[in-house]
Design a protein around this motif. Structure first.
Motif, PDB file in Angstrom:
ATOM      1  N   ALA A 117       0.688  -0.990  -0.103  1.00  0.00           N
ATOM      2  CA  ALA A 117      -0.173   0.071  -0.117  1.00  0.00           C
ATOM      3  C   ALA A 117       0.797   1.512   0.143  1.00  0.00           C
ATOM      4  N   LEU A 118       0.661   2.093  -0.654  1.00  0.00           N
ATOM      5  CA  LEU A 118       1.099   3.587  -1.064  1.00  0.00           C
ATOM      6  C   LEU A 118       0.255   5.115  -0.980  1.00  0.00           C
ATOM      7  N   GLU A 119       0.548   6.013  -1.025  1.00  0.00           N
ATOM      8  CA  GLU A 119      -0.667   6.910  -1.245  1.00  0.00           C
ATOM      9  C   GLU A 119      -0.514   7.398  -2.840  1.00  0.00           C
ATOM     10  N   ALA A 120      -1.190   7.795  -3.407  1.00  0.00           N
ATOM     11  CA  ALA A 120      -1.404   8.290  -4.447  1.00  0.00           C
ATOM     12  C   ALA A 120      -0.029   9.464  -5.002  1.00  0.00           C
ATOM     13  N   GLY A 121       0.509   9.727  -5.367  1.00  0.00           N
ATOM     14  CA  GLY A 121       1.405  11.199  -5.232  1.00  0.00           C
ATOM     15  C   GLY A 121       2.580  11.151  -6.857  1.00  0.00           C
ATOM     16  N   ASN A 147      -6.448   7.004  -1.708  1.00  0.00           N
ATOM     17  CA  ASN A 147      -6.874   8.410  -2.112  1.00  0.00           C
ATOM     18  C   ASN A 147      -6.112   9.192  -0.762  1.00  0.00           C
ATOM     19  N   PRO A 148      -5.059   9.989  -1.339  1.00  0.00           N
ATOM     20  CA  PRO A 148      -4.640  10.968   0.409  1.00  0.00           C
ATOM     21  C   PRO A 148      -6.382  11.672   0.617  1.00  0.00           C
ATOM     22  N   ARG A 149      -6.906  11.678  -0.263  1.00  0.00           N
ATOM     23  CA  ARG A 149      -7.707  12.762   0.106  1.00  0.00           C
ATOM     24  C   ARG A 149      -8.952  12.416   1.301  1.00  0.00           C
ATOM     25  N   LEU A 200       1.039   3.081   9.419  1.00  0.00           N
ATOM     26  CA  LEU A 200      -0.795   2.618   9.507  1.00  0.00           C
ATOM     27  C   LEU A 200      -0.736   2.321   8.081  1.00  0.00           C
ATOM     28  N   LEU A 201      -0.090   2.516   6.671  1.00  0.00           N
ATOM     29  CA  LEU A 201      -0.831   2.196   5.326  1.00  0.00           C
ATOM     30  C   LEU A 201      -0.475   0.836   5.849  1.00  0.00           C
ATOM     31  N   ALA A 202       0.345   0.107   5.995  1.00  0.00           N
ATOM     32  CA  ALA A 202       0.308  -1.304   6.363  1.00  0.00           C
ATOM     33  C   ALA A 202      -0.625  -2.076   6.909  1.00  0.00           C
ATOM     34  N   HIS A 241      -3.676  -4.853   5.763  1.00  0.00           N
ATOM     35  CA  HIS A 241      -4.093  -5.441   6.800  1.00  0.00           C
ATOM     36  C   HIS A 241      -5.661  -5.614   6.844  1.00  0.00           C
ATOM     37  N   VAL A 242      -6.099  -4.628   7.886  1.00  0.00           N
ATOM     38  CA  VAL A 242      -7.508  -5.103   8.490  1.00  0.00           C
ATOM     39  C   VAL A 242      -8.742  -4.928   7.084  1.00  0.00           C
ATOM     40  N   GLY A 243      -8.284  -3.555   6.243  1.00  0.00           N
ATOM     41  CA  GLY A 243      -9.124  -3.275   5.084  1.00  0.00           C
ATOM     42  C   GLY A 243      -8.464  -2.560   4.381  1.00  0.00           C
ATOM     43  N   PRO A 244      -8.847  -2.959   3.182  1.00  0.00           N
ATOM     44  CA  PRO A 244      -8.101  -1.963   1.999  1.00  0.00           C
ATOM     45  C   PRO A 244      -9.208  -0.978   1.700  1.00  0.00           C
ATOM     46  N   ALA A 245     -10.223  -1.441   1.668  1.00  0.00           N
ATOM     47  CA  ALA A 245     -11.289  -0.387   1.293  1.00  0.00           C
ATOM     48  C   ALA A 245     -11.171   0.621   2.044  1.00  0.00           C
ATOM     49  N   LEU A 246      -9.943   0.774   3.385  1.00  0.00           N
ATOM     50  CA  LEU A 246     -10.115   2.187   3.962  1.00  0.00           C
ATOM     51  C   LEU A 246      -8.934   3.168   3.457  1.00  0.00           C
ATOM     52  N   LEU A 247      -8.411   2.133   3.119  1.00  0.00           N
ATOM     53  CA  LEU A 247      -7.679   3.027   1.555  1.00  0.00           C
ATOM     54  C   LEU A 247      -8.276   3.760   0.481  1.00  0.00           C
ATOM     55  N   SER A 248      -9.903   4.096   0.428  1.00  0.00           N
ATOM     56  CA  SER A 248     -10.115   4.182  -0.481  1.00  0.00           C
ATOM     57  C   SER A 248      -9.143   4.151  -2.157  1.00  0.00           C
ATOM     58  N   PRO A 249      -9.195   2.816  -2.412  1.00  0.00           N
ATOM     59  CA  PRO A 249      -8.186   2.773  -2.628  1.00  0.00           C
ATOM     60  C   PRO A 249      -8.204   3.511  -4.786  1.00  0.00           C
ATOM     61  N   ILE A 250      -7.458   3.900  -5.754  1.00  0.00           N
ATOM     62  CA  ILE A 250      -7.704   4.331  -6.798  1.00  0.00           C
ATOM     63  C   ILE A 250      -7.103   3.774  -7.947  1.00  0.00           C
TER      64      ILE A 250
END
Length: 278
Positions: free
Chosen positions: A80-84, A105-107, A126-128, A132-141
């Motif tokens: 997992a990494l932030e968009a940038g 999604n950093p927003r 925190l990203l890791a 691990h617990v819920g990829p949806a929490l990252l709002s992946p793009i």
């Protein structure tokens, strides 16, 4: 703490032991979860095992060669990494190495943006944990393809040229007015010629170089426009969009590219307007 690729090998190798019985069917298709906090020159990472325990932490140079040394041949991991700025090429490189990549999604990732403990190591952890617990929490793009990114860079470069030309034209007109003179009204395409003829003699040493830049930018923008028309042929969707009155190749190509050339992202047409902020 800096972890070497060998340390990461040892940490992740422990996760490859097969489970017995029914537990084997519940094993995810990866053996470790990685949070990668991306910096311009150096990125920090945190590796969790499938139980959520930290097994490795460290830093790696933000280059494709360094990522390859660290992550190549390590078995499939969820990263997992932030968009940038660096996330497009990094995500493509990591996917090519066989890993699952989540671009957050950093927003919407307020846990990092509003954290009181804001530093690279904590952000990687925190990203890791979120991955691990819920990829949806990252709002992946969904990252753009390399070609889409290149074609969109052409649109953005043209916009920079247009904005720069506008600023120069306005600056030249303003400096001429401040001396009690006025340049004749003219469209941007003929501004350089008319401004050169009408520029007060006292200001010529200061303004003629700027006026020449305007002409250079005008020529470059025309070249950009020709390239955009050529790019439009590579995206058949733009043909239908250009049937709308007042819509040309530039708007059509920009529309398709901003949407990542993927109509399946939207279940309803009205969602497109919301996505674009309309």
């Amino acid at each position: 703490m800096t972890t070497t690729a060998t340390d990461l090998d040892v940490a992740t190798e422990r996760q490859r032991e097969p489970a017995d019985g029914d537990a084997a069917s519940l094993t995810p298709p990866y053996h470790a979860v990685v949070g990668l906090d991306v910096g311009d020159r150096q990125s920090h990472y945190c590796v969790l095992d499938l139980q959520g325990d930290v097994v490795a932490e460290g830093a790696v140079k933000t280059t494709e060669a360094s990522l390859r040394v660290l992550f190549e041949g390590k078995g499939r991991m969820r990263i997992a990494l932030e968009a940038g700025t660096h996330s497009p090429w990094m995500s493509r490189s990591l996917i090519a190495l066989g890993h699952e990549v989540l671009v957050a999604n950093p927003r919407k990732l307020r846990l990092i943006a509003e954290s009181d403990a804001k530093h690279d190591r904590a952000d990687a952890r925190l990203l890791a944990r979120l991955a691990h617990v819920g990829p949806a929490l990252l709002s992946p793009i969904r990252p753009r393809s390399a070609q889409t990114q290149i074609d969109l860079a052409l649109i953005r470069a043209r916009e920079v040229a247009v904005q720069t030309r506008t600023k120069i034209v306005n600056a030249v007109r303003g400096m001429v007015k401040s001396t009690g003179h006025r340049l004749p009204a003219s469209p941007t395409l003929t501004f350089a010629r008319k401004a050169t003829d009408a520029c007060p003699e006292a200001l010529q040493s200061a303004l003629l170089p700027l006026i020449r830049l305007v002409q250079t930018l005008t020529d470059d923008i025309a070249a950009y426009d020709r390239l955009v028309v050529e790019n439009a042929r590579a995206y058949p969707e733009t043909q239908a969009i250009q049937t709308i009155h007042g819509v040309g190749a530039l708007t059509a190509v920009a529309f398709v590219l901003v949407l990542n050339n993927d109509r399946s992202r939207f279940t309803r047409s009205r969602d497109v307007g919301c996505y674009l902020g309309l």
